[in-house]
Design a protein around this motif. Structure first.
Motif, PDB file in Angstrom:
ATOM      1  N   LYS A 122       0.825  -1.212   0.000  1.00 38.17           N
ATOM      2  CA  LYS A 122       0.000   0.000   0.000  1.00 38.17           C
ATOM      3  C   LYS A 122       0.859   1.261   0.000  1.00 38.17           C
ATOM      4  O   LYS A 122       0.521   2.245  -0.678  1.00 38.17           O
ATOM      5  CB  LYS A 122      -0.932  -0.008   1.204  1.00 38.17           C
ATOM      6  CG  LYS A 122      -2.093  -0.992   1.074  1.00 38.17           C
ATOM      7  CD  LYS A 122      -3.046  -0.902   2.253  1.00 38.17           C
ATOM      8  CE  LYS A 122      -4.272  -1.783   2.046  1.00 38.17           C
ATOM      9  NZ  LYS A 122      -5.205  -1.718   3.195  1.00 38.17           N
ATOM     10  N   ALA A 123       1.963   1.243   0.748  1.00 32.12           N
ATOM     11  CA  ALA A 123       2.856   2.400   0.751  1.00 32.12           C
ATOM     12  C   ALA A 123       3.453   2.619  -0.633  1.00 32.12           C
ATOM     13  O   ALA A 123       3.561   3.760  -1.112  1.00 32.12           O
ATOM     14  CB  ALA A 123       3.961   2.202   1.789  1.00 32.12           C
ATOM     15  N   LEU A 124       3.853   1.529  -1.282  1.00 40.43           N
ATOM     16  CA  LEU A 124       4.432   1.634  -2.623  1.00 40.43           C
ATOM     17  C   LEU A 124       3.384   2.093  -3.632  1.00 40.43           C
ATOM     18  O   LEU A 124       3.647   2.976  -4.462  1.00 40.43           O
ATOM     19  CB  LEU A 124       5.004   0.273  -3.023  1.00 40.43           C
ATOM     20  CG  LEU A 124       5.702   0.174  -4.371  1.00 40.43           C
ATOM     21  CD1 LEU A 124       6.828   1.193  -4.489  1.00 40.43           C
ATOM     22  CD2 LEU A 124       6.227  -1.237  -4.595  1.00 40.43           C
ATOM     23  N   ARG A 125       2.195   1.534  -3.557  1.00 41.74           N
ATOM     24  CA  ARG A 125       1.146   1.913  -4.495  1.00 41.74           C
ATOM     25  C   ARG A 125       0.775   3.391  -4.329  1.00 41.74           C
ATOM     26  O   ARG A 125       0.570   4.106  -5.323  1.00 41.74           O
ATOM     27  CB  ARG A 125      -0.089   1.036  -4.300  1.00 41.74           C
ATOM     28  CG  ARG A 125      -1.245   1.435  -5.206  1.00 41.74           C
ATOM     29  CD  ARG A 125      -2.363   0.436  -5.197  1.00 41.74           C
ATOM     30  NE  ARG A 125      -3.439   0.858  -6.078  1.00 41.74           N
ATOM     31  CZ  ARG A 125      -4.183   0.054  -6.817  1.00 41.74           C
ATOM     32  NH1 ARG A 125      -3.976  -1.246  -6.797  1.00 41.74           N
ATOM     33  NH2 ARG A 125      -5.157   0.518  -7.585  1.00 41.74           N
ATOM     34  N   LYS A 126       0.700   3.848  -3.096  1.00 40.60           N
ATOM     35  CA  LYS A 126       0.370   5.252  -2.841  1.00 40.60           C
ATOM     36  C   LYS A 126       1.373   6.180  -3.509  1.00 40.60           C
ATOM     37  O   LYS A 126       1.009   7.202  -4.104  1.00 40.60           O
ATOM     38  CB  LYS A 126       0.323   5.498  -1.338  1.00 40.60           C
ATOM     39  CG  LYS A 126      -0.063   6.917  -0.945  1.00 40.60           C
ATOM     40  CD  LYS A 126      -0.124   7.068   0.562  1.00 40.60           C
ATOM     41  CE  LYS A 126      -0.497   8.495   0.966  1.00 40.60           C
ATOM     42  NZ  LYS A 126      -0.532   8.641   2.451  1.00 40.60           N
ATOM     43  N   ARG A 127       2.661   5.821  -3.418  1.00 38.55           N
ATOM     44  CA  ARG A 127       3.710   6.635  -4.041  1.00 38.55           C
ATOM     45  C   ARG A 127       3.588   6.591  -5.568  1.00 38.55           C
ATOM     46  O   ARG A 127       3.697   7.615  -6.250  1.00 38.55           O
ATOM     47  CB  ARG A 127       5.083   6.130  -3.600  1.00 38.55           C
ATOM     48  CG  ARG A 127       6.265   6.710  -4.360  1.00 38.55           C
ATOM     49  CD  ARG A 127       6.343   8.213  -4.236  1.00 38.55           C
ATOM     50  NE  ARG A 127       7.464   8.763  -4.997  1.00 38.55           N
ATOM     51  CZ  ARG A 127       7.470   9.965  -5.555  1.00 38.55           C
ATOM     52  NH1 ARG A 127       6.411  10.760  -5.435  1.00 38.55           N
ATOM     53  NH2 ARG A 127       8.518  10.374  -6.216  1.00 38.55           N
ATOM     54  N   LEU A 128       3.361   5.412  -6.130  1.00 36.13           N
ATOM     55  CA  LEU A 128       3.283   5.269  -7.579  1.00 36.13           C
ATOM     56  C   LEU A 128       2.092   6.027  -8.156  1.00 36.13           C
ATOM     57  O   LEU A 128       2.169   6.563  -9.266  1.00 36.13           O
ATOM     58  CB  LEU A 128       3.197   3.791  -7.961  1.00 36.13           C
ATOM     59  CG  LEU A 128       4.416   2.931  -7.604  1.00 36.13           C
ATOM     60  CD1 LEU A 128       4.140   1.466  -7.933  1.00 36.13           C
ATOM     61  CD2 LEU A 128       5.660   3.416  -8.333  1.00 36.13           C
TER      62      LEU A 128
ATOM     63  N   PRO B  35       1.423   9.773 -15.157  1.00 33.81           N
ATOM     64  CA  PRO B  35       1.021   8.489 -15.755  1.00 33.81           C
ATOM     65  C   PRO B  35       2.071   7.849 -16.652  1.00 33.81           C
ATOM     66  O   PRO B  35       2.143   6.629 -16.760  1.00 33.81           O
ATOM     67  CB  PRO B  35      -0.237   8.849 -16.545  1.00 33.81           C
ATOM     68  CG  PRO B  35      -0.766  10.076 -15.892  1.00 33.81           C
ATOM     69  CD  PRO B  35       0.435  10.839 -15.403  1.00 33.81           C
ATOM     70  N   SER B  36       2.898   8.661 -17.318  1.00 33.48           N
ATOM     71  CA  SER B  36       3.877   8.114 -18.263  1.00 33.48           C
ATOM     72  C   SER B  36       5.229   7.809 -17.617  1.00 33.48           C
ATOM     73  O   SER B  36       6.171   7.438 -18.318  1.00 33.48           O
ATOM     74  CB  SER B  36       4.079   9.094 -19.428  1.00 33.48           C
ATOM     75  OG  SER B  36       4.568  10.337 -18.936  1.00 33.48           O
ATOM     76  N   THR B  37       5.333   7.955 -16.295  1.00 31.32           N
ATOM     77  CA  THR B  37       6.606   7.711 -15.619  1.00 31.32           C
ATOM     78  C   THR B  37       7.078   6.278 -15.848  1.00 31.32           C
ATOM     79  O   THR B  37       6.309   5.328 -15.730  1.00 31.32           O
ATOM     80  CB  THR B  37       6.484   7.961 -14.107  1.00 31.32           C
ATOM     81  OG1 THR B  37       6.063   9.314 -13.888  1.00 31.32           O
ATOM     82  CG2 THR B  37       7.818   7.727 -13.404  1.00 31.32           C
ATOM     83  N   GLU B  38       8.350   6.137 -16.169  1.00 31.17           N
ATOM     84  CA  GLU B  38       8.937   4.813 -16.389  1.00 31.17           C
ATOM     85  C   GLU B  38       9.698   4.395 -15.142  1.00 31.17           C
ATOM     86  O   GLU B  38      10.608   5.096 -14.691  1.00 31.17           O
ATOM     87  CB  GLU B  38       9.832   4.839 -17.619  1.00 31.17           C
ATOM     88  CG  GLU B  38       9.019   5.099 -18.884  1.00 31.17           C
ATOM     89  CD  GLU B  38       9.875   5.348 -20.108  1.00 31.17           C
ATOM     90  OE1 GLU B  38       9.636   4.701 -21.133  1.00 31.17           O
ATOM     91  OE2 GLU B  38      10.774   6.202 -20.030  1.00 31.17           O
TER      92      GLU B  38
END
Length: 531
Positions: free
Chosen positions: A173-179, A184-187
């Motif tokens: 959840k912490a990782l998803r929140k950051r992502l 949107p186009s971040t690689e």
């Protein structure tokens, strides 16, 4: 026509001149501690105890450096690094032996071990991503490579399976929140030790399942959709969705492991890519480049991983780690303009809609290189041991072997299955990757397991079939039944009977070794010695 050919030739030449390929790896080095007491060390790594000394640390560093140097990645994410001091020592040693990594980063905090990064590419920005505000969880390392175009790497080391799934979901959840906060186009690339199998949602240990079957790596990180794994083709279709493709799916299911815990092979190390690394522009994952680094010196004489040695309360100075490194390659592509709206064909399919051609096991047996995916309806699991299984058509239909991909299937159940991997081994067909789309319920296996008849051994229709009720004499690795003799293989050498023993076999499988039929005994309870 000539204009388009010249344009294609120009673009191809331009791409070759401007393309760059880099190799990125991940490795849990298994507890790299320094010689300064911090108060957070594991008991075995307190300086001066259990044989943990400066000399022992030097051996650990040398062994770790050997693997990293041989792996030869441009960037490597590391797990179980105590702090920057020991990472700096590893960095200096690598430079001394001719494998320099000028740039490094490691997370901070009060956890005993941390995630880190060694890189030949400059780092533009580094930050710790905390999992909770006050917890002692290991932070996730976020690093941006100074490249054009830029590429982010998130190095993970989630809670081990000593804790329930809810603790790994905290990391997810912490990782998803950051992502979700990134453009949107971040690689970016997610890598590390997730302590979760690629299909954790199907095989989760009931003792760890305190989340109703929801797992961090699958549902939260969206490596599944509509109850099935996200495949590479789904990234192409879901450019605007929060999706991730687990690179383990590039390998046959039997090869998906980098950690061997007492014979239980696991794929708890992983690399996950978003749709932005599969859109044909800027940074792109090189299909088929994912692999596990398996040099012979990382294994013992019995095929076990040579982890760092600790016996009788002392460090032995031998071995490397209980994990194997994983790696993949990424390349730059021309940043060509893309349409603002996705074509109709790339819209996500509605839940439950199949996107594969229906076939039968009879048709699969005749296939050479079929276009995948394919769908099997009403496939009965007549036999299952570990990740291997036998599927059979209803009634007295033919069978096919599922090799290494059956962990989520149950013996005695009928399924609707999507075949994602198929090959021929010594001419015989095998399913090496699949998606169980729907469990259609239990079936009575009695009609599917016939009494053994000698002619079955040479009958193509009986390949891989499970049979019952045969009796014979064991001599020279063969079972003699009247005037016939066939090779017999016991899955454990401990079960091998004495020469001349009379065996009564309750259940055996007609297997094949290098194209020749043999009887296979999978369970000690499937046979007995008759006096």
């Amino acid at each position: 026509m000539k204009f388009f050919f010249l344009l294609f030739l120009f673009l191809l030449t331009w791409q070759n001149l401007h393309s760059r390929t880099i190799k990125i790896a991940s490795w849990n080095v298994e507890n790299l501690f320094d010689m300064h007491y911090q108060g957070t060390e594991y008991e075995e790594y307190v300086p001066g105890r259990h044989g943990w000394s400066e000399a022992m640390l030097r051996k650990k560093l040398e062994h770790t450096a050997q693997v990293i140097c041989d792996l030869d990645a441009d960037v490597i994410g590391l797990q179980e690094i105590e702090n920057d001091e020991v990472l700096s020592r590893l960095q200096r040693l690598l430079k001394r032996v001719g494998c320099p990594y000028p740039y490094r980063a490691v997370t901070g905090g009060r956890a005993p071990v941390h995630t880190a990064l060694l890189s030949r590419i400059p780092l533009a920005k580094v930050r710790d991503l905390p999992v909770t505000r006050y917890g002692r969880q290991r932070p996730i390392l976020e690093a941006t490579l100074r490249l054009d175009p830029s590429l982010k790497i998130f190095v993970n080391h989630w809670r081990s399976k000593r804790g329930p799934e809810s603790e790994r979901i905290l990391y997810a959840k912490a990782l998803r929140k950051r992502l979700m906060k990134l453009p949107p186009s971040t690689e970016y690339l997610l890598l590390g030790d997730f302590n979760s199998d690629w299909e954790e949602f199907r095989i989760i240990d009931p003792k760890l399942n305190d989340t109703g079957g929801i797992t961090g790596i699958n549902q939260v990180m969206a490596t599944t959709r509509d109850g099935r794994m996200v495949r590479y083709r789904d990234l192409k279709r879901g450019q605007r969705e929060f999706l991730h493709y687990n690179l383990w799916l590039d390998l046959p299911a039997s090869q998906r492991w980098s950690h061997n815990f007492y014979g239980n092979k696991e794929a708890i190390d992983a690399m996950l890519i978003p749709p932005s690394l599969a859109d044909g522009r800027r940074w792109e994952y090189v299909r088929g480049s994912f692999g596990v680094y398996r040099p012979s010196y990382l294994f013992g004489i019995h095929g076990e991983i040579l982890r760092w040695g600790y016996r009788h309360g002392k460090h032995t100075g031998k071995g490397f780690s209980d994990h194997l490194p994983i790696y993949a390659r990424f390349q730059t592509l021309p940043d060509l303009p893309v349409k603002t709206s996705a074509p109709e064909a790339k819209k996500p399919l509605p839940p439950g809609r199949l996107q594969c051609h229906k076939v039968t096991i009879t048709q699969l047996q005749k296939a050479e290189s079929p276009a995948l995916p394919l769908c099997l309806d009403n496939a009965v699991v007549t036999f299952k041991r570990g990740p291997h299984a036998v599927l059979q058509e209803e009634g007295k239909g033919p069978t096919i072997l599922v090799y290494g991909a059956a962990a989520a299937l149950k013996e005695g159940h009928r399924y609707r299955i999507e075949v994602e991997g198929f090959k021929r081994y010594h001419g015989l067909p095998e399913i090496v990757d699949l998606e169980p789309l729907k469990d259609l319920g239990r079936v009575d296996l009695a009609p599917y397991i016939p009494a053994f008849r000698p002619e079955m051994m040479n009958d193509p229709a009986a390949r891989f079939r499970v049979v019952r009720d045969l009796e014979g004499i064991y001599r020279h690795r063969q079972l003699w039944v009247r005037q016939h003799a066939w090779p017999i293989h016991f899955r454990s050498r401990r079960w091998k009977p004495k020469e001349g023993s009379r065996l009564r076999i309750k259940r055996a499988q007609i297997g094949y070794y290098k194209g020749h039929p043999e009887l296979v005994i999978w369970d000690r309870n499937d046979f007995e010695t008759v006096r």
